[in-house]
Motif scaffolding. Sequence first.
Motif, PDB file in Angstrom:
ATOM      1  N   LYS A 137      -0.934 -12.939  20.425  1.00  0.00           N
ATOM      2  CA  LYS A 137      -1.420 -11.727  19.751  1.00  0.00           C
ATOM      3  C   LYS A 137      -0.565 -11.465  18.511  1.00  0.00           C
ATOM      4  N   LYS A 138      -1.231 -11.138  17.420  1.00  0.00           N
ATOM      5  CA  LYS A 138      -0.559 -10.769  16.180  1.00  0.00           C
ATOM      6  C   LYS A 138      -0.892  -9.319  15.878  1.00  0.00           C
ATOM      7  N   PHE A 139       0.143  -8.461  15.830  1.00  0.00           N
ATOM      8  CA  PHE A 139      -0.034  -7.033  15.584  1.00  0.00           C
ATOM      9  C   PHE A 139       0.317  -6.715  14.133  1.00  0.00           C
ATOM     10  N   ILE A 140      -0.552  -5.983  13.463  1.00  0.00           N
ATOM     11  CA  ILE A 140      -0.269  -5.448  12.135  1.00  0.00           C
ATOM     12  C   ILE A 140      -0.101  -3.937  12.274  1.00  0.00           C
ATOM     13  N   ASN A 141       1.035  -3.407  11.853  1.00  0.00           N
ATOM     14  CA  ASN A 141       1.355  -1.978  11.990  1.00  0.00           C
ATOM     15  C   ASN A 141       1.306  -1.499  13.441  1.00  0.00           C
ATOM     16  N   PRO A 142       1.957  -2.188  14.385  1.00  0.00           N
ATOM     17  CA  PRO A 142       1.938  -1.703  15.769  1.00  0.00           C
ATOM     18  C   PRO A 142       2.564  -0.313  15.874  1.00  0.00           C
ATOM     19  N   ILE A 143       1.985   0.514  16.734  1.00  0.00           N
ATOM     20  CA  ILE A 143       2.478   1.877  16.956  1.00  0.00           C
ATOM     21  C   ILE A 143       3.474   1.843  18.120  1.00  0.00           C
ATOM     22  N   GLU A 144       4.692   2.324  17.878  1.00  0.00           N
ATOM     23  CA  GLU A 144       5.724   2.291  18.907  1.00  0.00           C
ATOM     24  C   GLU A 144       6.371   3.661  19.057  1.00  0.00           C
ATOM     25  N   ALA A 145       6.761   3.983  20.282  1.00  0.00           N
ATOM     26  CA  ALA A 145       7.491   5.221  20.543  1.00  0.00           C
ATOM     27  C   ALA A 145       8.946   5.046  20.137  1.00  0.00           C
ATOM     28  N   SER A 146       9.509   6.047  19.469  1.00  0.00           N
ATOM     29  CA  SER A 146      10.886   5.923  18.989  1.00  0.00           C
ATOM     30  C   SER A 146      11.593   7.274  19.061  1.00  0.00           C
ATOM     31  N   ILE A 147      12.918   7.232  18.906  1.00  0.00           N
ATOM     32  CA  ILE A 147      13.764   8.421  18.953  1.00  0.00           C
ATOM     33  C   ILE A 147      13.999   8.950  17.539  1.00  0.00           C
ATOM     34  N   PHE A 148      14.024  10.281  17.401  1.00  0.00           N
ATOM     35  CA  PHE A 148      14.512  10.870  16.152  1.00  0.00           C
ATOM     36  C   PHE A 148      15.346  12.097  16.506  1.00  0.00           C
ATOM     37  N   TYR A 149      16.121  12.586  15.523  1.00  0.00           N
ATOM     38  CA  TYR A 149      17.048  13.681  15.782  1.00  0.00           C
ATOM     39  C   TYR A 149      16.476  14.974  15.224  1.00  0.00           C
ATOM     40  N   ASN A 150      16.228  15.899  16.148  1.00  0.00           N
ATOM     41  CA  ASN A 150      15.669  17.201  15.812  1.00  0.00           C
ATOM     42  C   ASN A 150      16.816  18.212  15.851  1.00  0.00           C
ATOM     43  N   GLY A 151      17.524  18.317  14.714  1.00  0.00           N
ATOM     44  CA  GLY A 151      18.748  19.114  14.722  1.00  0.00           C
ATOM     45  C   GLY A 151      19.810  18.374  15.514  1.00  0.00           C
ATOM     46  N   SER A 152      20.369  19.029  16.500  1.00  0.00           N
ATOM     47  CA  SER A 152      21.386  18.387  17.335  1.00  0.00           C
ATOM     48  C   SER A 152      20.777  17.749  18.577  1.00  0.00           C
ATOM     49  N   ASN A 153      19.472  17.875  18.750  1.00  0.00           N
ATOM     50  CA  ASN A 153      18.812  17.355  19.948  1.00  0.00           C
ATOM     51  C   ASN A 153      18.080  16.054  19.653  1.00  0.00           C
ATOM     52  N   ILE A 154      17.965  15.223  20.681  1.00  0.00           N
ATOM     53  CA  ILE A 154      17.185  13.992  20.586  1.00  0.00           C
ATOM     54  C   ILE A 154      15.744  14.296  20.965  1.00  0.00           C
ATOM     55  N   SER A 155      14.800  13.812  20.158  1.00  0.00           N
ATOM     56  CA  SER A 155      13.379  13.983  20.428  1.00  0.00           C
ATOM     57  C   SER A 155      12.687  12.633  20.320  1.00  0.00           C
ATOM     58  N   PHE A 156      11.459  12.576  20.825  1.00  0.00           N
ATOM     59  CA  PHE A 156      10.660  11.359  20.761  1.00  0.00           C
ATOM     60  C   PHE A 156       9.560  11.529  19.727  1.00  0.00           C
ATOM     61  N   THR A 157       9.233  10.443  19.037  1.00  0.00           N
ATOM     62  CA  THR A 157       8.119  10.450  18.095  1.00  0.00           C
ATOM     63  C   THR A 157       7.444   9.084  18.143  1.00  0.00           C
ATOM     64  N   VAL A 158       6.535   8.802  17.221  1.00  0.00           N
ATOM     65  CA  VAL A 158       5.897   7.494  17.112  1.00  0.00           C
ATOM     66  C   VAL A 158       6.037   7.014  15.674  1.00  0.00           C
ATOM     67  N   ALA A 159       6.099   5.699  15.503  1.00  0.00           N
ATOM     68  CA  ALA A 159       6.244   5.118  14.171  1.00  0.00           C
ATOM     69  C   ALA A 159       5.615   3.733  14.170  1.00  0.00           C
ATOM     70  N   ASN A 160       5.282   3.254  12.974  1.00  0.00           N
ATOM     71  CA  ASN A 160       4.751   1.900  12.819  1.00  0.00           C
ATOM     72  C   ASN A 160       5.874   0.911  12.535  1.00  0.00           C
ATOM     73  N   SER A 161       5.873  -0.205  13.235  1.00  0.00           N
ATOM     74  CA  SER A 161       6.639  -1.359  12.794  1.00  0.00           C
ATOM     75  C   SER A 161       5.777  -2.127  11.809  1.00  0.00           C
ATOM     76  N   GLU A 162       6.411  -3.048  11.082  1.00  0.00           N
ATOM     77  CA  GLU A 162       5.652  -3.807  10.090  1.00  0.00           C
ATOM     78  C   GLU A 162       4.650  -4.741  10.757  1.00  0.00           C
ATOM     79  N   SER A 163       5.115  -5.509  11.731  1.00  0.00           N
ATOM     80  CA  SER A 163       4.251  -6.427  12.469  1.00  0.00           C
ATOM     81  C   SER A 163       4.960  -6.835  13.750  1.00  0.00           C
ATOM     82  N   ALA A 164       4.227  -7.510  14.621  1.00  0.00           N
ATOM     83  CA  ALA A 164       4.805  -7.996  15.868  1.00  0.00           C
ATOM     84  C   ALA A 164       3.932  -9.114  16.408  1.00  0.00           C
TER      85      ALA A 164
END
Length: 277
Positions: A137-164
């Motif tokens: 399988k070749k993925f273009i812009n796969p959607i992945e769950a990732s961490i980001f920092y919401n102030g001093s707290n850790i939160s979850f979001t989604v982002a695209n990788s380039e490919s996979a």
Amino acid sequence: TAQNLLNAGYVSIYLPFGKKFNATIGFRGEYNVQSLQSRERGGGKKINVENPVFSPMPSLNATYKINEKHLVRLGYGTTVNRPEFRELAPFTYYDFVFDVSRRGNQNIKVATIHNFDVRYDFYPSSGELITIGAYHKKFINPIEASIFYNGSNISFTVANSESATSSGIELEVRKYLTKNLMALFNASLINSNVVVSGLSDNNRFLQGQSPYLINAGLFYSIPETGIQANILYNIIGERIYVIGDNVLSANVFEMPRNVIDLNVSKSFGKVELRAGA
């Protein structure tokens, strides 16, 4: 508020090349528009997401019939993975199950997947099957769950990788041990790789992709009495649940666990009694 509009058309052609070889060629075109209206928290600035995307999705399936018991199959198809509305909504909400805040990403792109597979099928007798297959399988812009920092707290979001990419081999066996008892087994070994910002991230699998999975089961039935029973086993390999930034937070993993299910049922005419553990 949000809306989704999907317009789609499909055409396919079946091509028999003699008695042993045939192919089906198809094409599906989808024009999809995801729309979302929201406001920024605090200032109240309007947010309008409008994602019109046309997705061409060709497909090919070919079968070579060696004889009545042996087949070779080859397949290709394009599919898409669209974000959910809450993955597009650019505000934070609380996830009570995981005790974490989640935030959508209005810039998320639709992922496109090119799927290739080849299979050898052997049918020892009626209802029995042995299949050995491989896929890529070749993925273009796969959607992945990732961490980001919401102030001093850790939160979850989604982002695209380039490919996979994700490649694997699989085995499936369906065999009658007796007239009333059937065994089922399938297993896969999988390897995946992710490209982010032009660089191959060889240190991790695609988020959500296990390196292996195993399913096994025994199915028992006596049709004339209405009695059925089965026991099922499943395990999946360690997989990334959410991607860390590898600076302040590491990847979060879902660990393997052994799962066993037992089910028994008995039908009394139109009534069925079931028990499970």
